[in-house]
Write a protein that holds these residues in place. Structure first.
Motif, PDB file in Angstrom:
ATOM      1  N   GLN A   1       3.703  -8.343  19.410  1.00  0.00           N
ATOM      2  CA  GLN A   1       5.073  -8.731  19.073  1.00  0.00           C
ATOM      3  C   GLN A   1       5.466  -8.321  17.651  1.00  0.00           C
ATOM      4  O   GLN A   1       6.561  -8.639  17.198  1.00  0.00           O
ATOM      5  CB  GLN A   1       5.213 -10.259  19.221  1.00  0.00           C
ATOM      6  CG  GLN A   1       4.975 -10.744  20.640  1.00  0.00           C
ATOM      7  CD  GLN A   1       5.046 -12.244  20.762  1.00  0.00           C
ATOM      8  OE1 GLN A   1       6.076 -12.813  21.133  1.00  0.00           O
ATOM      9  NE2 GLN A   1       3.945 -12.913  20.432  1.00  0.00           N
ATOM     10  N   ASP A   2       4.587  -7.599  16.968  1.00  0.00           N
ATOM     11  CA  ASP A   2       4.846  -7.178  15.590  1.00  0.00           C
ATOM     12  C   ASP A   2       4.970  -5.659  15.542  1.00  0.00           C
ATOM     13  O   ASP A   2       4.004  -4.940  15.271  1.00  0.00           O
ATOM     14  CB  ASP A   2       3.713  -7.655  14.680  1.00  0.00           C
ATOM     15  CG  ASP A   2       4.037  -7.507  13.200  1.00  0.00           C
ATOM     16  OD1 ASP A   2       4.900  -6.680  12.864  1.00  0.00           O
ATOM     17  OD2 ASP A   2       3.420  -8.222  12.399  1.00  0.00           O
ATOM     18  N   GLU A   3       6.157  -5.167  15.814  1.00  0.00           N
ATOM     19  CA  GLU A   3       6.369  -3.728  15.898  1.00  0.00           C
ATOM     20  C   GLU A   3       6.101  -3.037  14.559  1.00  0.00           C
ATOM     21  O   GLU A   3       5.659  -1.874  14.536  1.00  0.00           O
ATOM     22  CB  GLU A   3       7.787  -3.426  16.363  1.00  0.00           C
ATOM     23  CG  GLU A   3       8.106  -1.947  16.531  1.00  0.00           C
ATOM     24  CD  GLU A   3       7.119  -1.221  17.441  1.00  0.00           C
ATOM     25  OE1 GLU A   3       6.796  -0.052  17.136  1.00  0.00           O
ATOM     26  OE2 GLU A   3       6.667  -1.801  18.440  1.00  0.00           O
ATOM     27  N   GLN A   4       6.340  -3.727  13.464  1.00  0.00           N
ATOM     28  CA  GLN A   4       6.116  -3.116  12.154  1.00  0.00           C
ATOM     29  C   GLN A   4       4.639  -2.791  11.936  1.00  0.00           C
ATOM     30  O   GLN A   4       4.297  -1.694  11.486  1.00  0.00           O
ATOM     31  CB  GLN A   4       6.616  -4.048  11.046  1.00  0.00           C
ATOM     32  CG  GLN A   4       6.551  -3.422   9.653  1.00  0.00           C
ATOM     33  CD  GLN A   4       7.194  -4.304   8.598  1.00  0.00           C
ATOM     34  OE1 GLN A   4       7.771  -5.339   8.899  1.00  0.00           O
ATOM     35  NE2 GLN A   4       7.090  -3.887   7.341  1.00  0.00           N
ATOM     36  N   ARG A   5       3.762  -3.726  12.274  1.00  0.00           N
ATOM     37  CA  ARG A   5       2.322  -3.480  12.115  1.00  0.00           C
ATOM     38  C   ARG A   5       1.831  -2.421  13.101  1.00  0.00           C
ATOM     39  O   ARG A   5       1.000  -1.570  12.756  1.00  0.00           O
ATOM     40  CB  ARG A   5       1.536  -4.775  12.292  1.00  0.00           C
ATOM     41  CG  ARG A   5       1.754  -5.792  11.192  1.00  0.00           C
ATOM     42  CD  ARG A   5       0.961  -7.053  11.448  1.00  0.00           C
ATOM     43  NE  ARG A   5      -0.479  -6.827  11.334  1.00  0.00           N
ATOM     44  CZ  ARG A   5      -1.391  -7.730  11.669  1.00  0.00           C
ATOM     45  NH1 ARG A   5      -1.030  -8.905  12.174  1.00  0.00           N
ATOM     46  NH2 ARG A   5      -2.677  -7.462  11.538  1.00  0.00           N
ATOM     47  N   LEU A   6       2.343  -2.462  14.318  1.00  0.00           N
ATOM     48  CA  LEU A   6       1.955  -1.445  15.298  1.00  0.00           C
ATOM     49  C   LEU A   6       2.397  -0.058  14.838  1.00  0.00           C
ATOM     50  O   LEU A   6       1.645   0.917  14.956  1.00  0.00           O
ATOM     51  CB  LEU A   6       2.570  -1.765  16.660  1.00  0.00           C
ATOM     52  CG  LEU A   6       1.992  -2.965  17.419  1.00  0.00           C
ATOM     53  CD1 LEU A   6       2.819  -3.239  18.671  1.00  0.00           C
ATOM     54  CD2 LEU A   6       0.527  -2.740  17.791  1.00  0.00           C
ATOM     55  N   SER A   7       3.604   0.033  14.311  1.00  0.00           N
ATOM     56  CA  SER A   7       4.125   1.319  13.849  1.00  0.00           C
ATOM     57  C   SER A   7       3.298   1.864  12.687  1.00  0.00           C
ATOM     58  O   SER A   7       2.989   3.068  12.644  1.00  0.00           O
ATOM     59  CB  SER A   7       5.588   1.162  13.435  1.00  0.00           C
ATOM     60  OG  SER A   7       6.105   2.394  12.977  1.00  0.00           O
ATOM     61  N   ALA A   8       2.915   0.992  11.748  1.00  0.00           N
ATOM     62  CA  ALA A   8       2.092   1.432  10.621  1.00  0.00           C
ATOM     63  C   ALA A   8       0.735   1.939  11.103  1.00  0.00           C
ATOM     64  O   ALA A   8       0.204   2.932  10.588  1.00  0.00           O
ATOM     65  CB  ALA A   8       1.911   0.280   9.632  1.00  0.00           C
TER      66      ALA A   8
END
Length: 382
Positions: A348-355
């Protein structure tokens, strides 16, 4: 042992311990074939008495299962320069005595223009052949992990292909000239190059699996060791209604049976045995949960797929985990109930997945096999 082997341009020596070494060998053979080069893959241990495999690889596997702490201690000891060199000489001498004649006959019959090793054990034996004066062709080593063990480091190797730049300095510490080292990535099959540009929907249709907005891909590693079924059972309880879990058991039939006994709706849990569709599965997954093997990690990074790494086997997997986590391309799995929370929060944390995807892209290389094959072609032509 086969009689009257056919001649080849490139002889690829591997070892059937796990699957990564053999898969890298096959990826290289395919890339070489595209360049019109005939290659043959051989298991080095097939050219000696069966008990040689048992005394080396068999002992290794038994230690992993029955005395992992002891194996971890011995592995760490062997990483030191003095102990590593001593262990290297002892093992290489042992392999030369019992595999040497078979490998010598194989090379003389195949007459390869180049020999590539995807496992360190045959490299030292080839060095002895060089000293004997009859083996003149180039020798190359393809390192399928994210660090260099002293057993890889031999001065007679003409070329090393490694996963990342830090490994060049590691080889330098063992006296290897950096000019002989190329950073190519770990060779993976062309399937990943074809799957990388596919959309999620295209990959799902090609696989004929139900569409899902959130998907985890789970693989237990080539040896099938560790409590994979228990981890998957925990995942089915993750508080995400739209989560689909795809598990690949590979050739481990016992693991596959345990996985199929986990109570979960068929749209929630999909269990696969051996499959050639890993590239497509990665193309439509959001998170990859696996052991920290060098080849599977390279495949995931080439596909920019974030990874959670299960507790490693002692030795090389521990080193791989540290490398991948330090480079922000993966996370170590949390213990117990924290694991479910970890997966739930990450999805649910797209920012961490994207990084993590961006870090994976920087390390991964879809073209690794082609790069190695191009260089081998140039070496042969010279």
């Amino acid at each position: 042992m086969s009689s009257q082997p056919e001649k080849c341009d490139v002889l690829i020596l591997s070892v059937e311990a796990g699957t990564g070494h053999a898969q890298a060998a096959r990826a290289l053979a395919d890339a070489l074939a595209e360049r019109g080069l005939v290659s043959r893959i051989e298991d080095a241990f097939a050219y000696g008495p069966p008990w040689v495999f048992d005394t080396v690889i068999g002992v290794y596997l038994r230690l992993l299962e029955q005395a992992p702490s002891l194996y971890s201690y011995l592995y760490g000891l062997a990483e030191g320069p003095s102990a590593g060199r001593l262990g290297q000489r002892i093992l290489t001498t042992y392999l030369k005595i019992f595999l040497g004649q078979g490998l010598r006959d194989l090379i003389r019959q195949r007459e390869p223009r180049c020999i590539i090793c995807t496992h360190p054990f045959p490299v030292g034996v080839l060095g002895y052949f060089r000293e004997e004066g009859w083996l003149q062709g180039p020798i190359a080593g393809v390192v399928t992990d994210f660090s260099i063990h002293p057993f890889w480091a031999f001065e007679g190797v003409d070329r090393y292909y490694v996963a990342a730049t830090p490994l060049v300095d590691q080889l330098r510490t063992f006296g290897i000239d950096p000019k002989t080292v190329q950073v190519t990535g770990i060779p993976i099959k062309e399937d990943f190059l074809r799957a990388a540009p596919m959309s999620r929907t295209e990959a799902e249709k090609a696989l004929n699996i139900p569409a899902s907005p959130k998907r985890i891909l789970v693989m237990g590693g080539g040896l099938g060791l560790g409590p994979v079924a228990e981890w998957v059972s925990d995942l089915t309880r993750a508080p995400l209604e739209d989560l689909q879990i795809v598990v690949v058991a590979g050739k481990n039939e016992e693991l596959e049976q345990r996985l199929r006994q986990i109570p979960a709706p068929p749209e929630r849990l999909i269990v696969l045995g051996y499959t050639r569709q890993v590239a497509l599965l990665m193309a439509c997954s959001d998170l990859f949960i696996t052991k920290p093997g060098g080849l599977s990690a390279s495949e995931a990074m080439a596909m920019a797929l974030p990874q959670i790494l299960l507790p490693p086997l002692p030795g090389q997997e521990e080193v791989n985990l540290r490398f991948l986590v330090d480079h922000q391309a993966a996370w170590p799995a949390e213990d117990g109930d924290k694991f479910i929370e970890q997966v739930t929060v990450l999805l649910q944390d797209e920012q961490r997945l994207s990084a993590c995807r961006e870090a994976a892209r920087r390390l991964g290389n879809l073209l690794a096999a082609r790069k190695v094959a191009d260089d081998i072609e140039n070496i042969i032509n010279r």
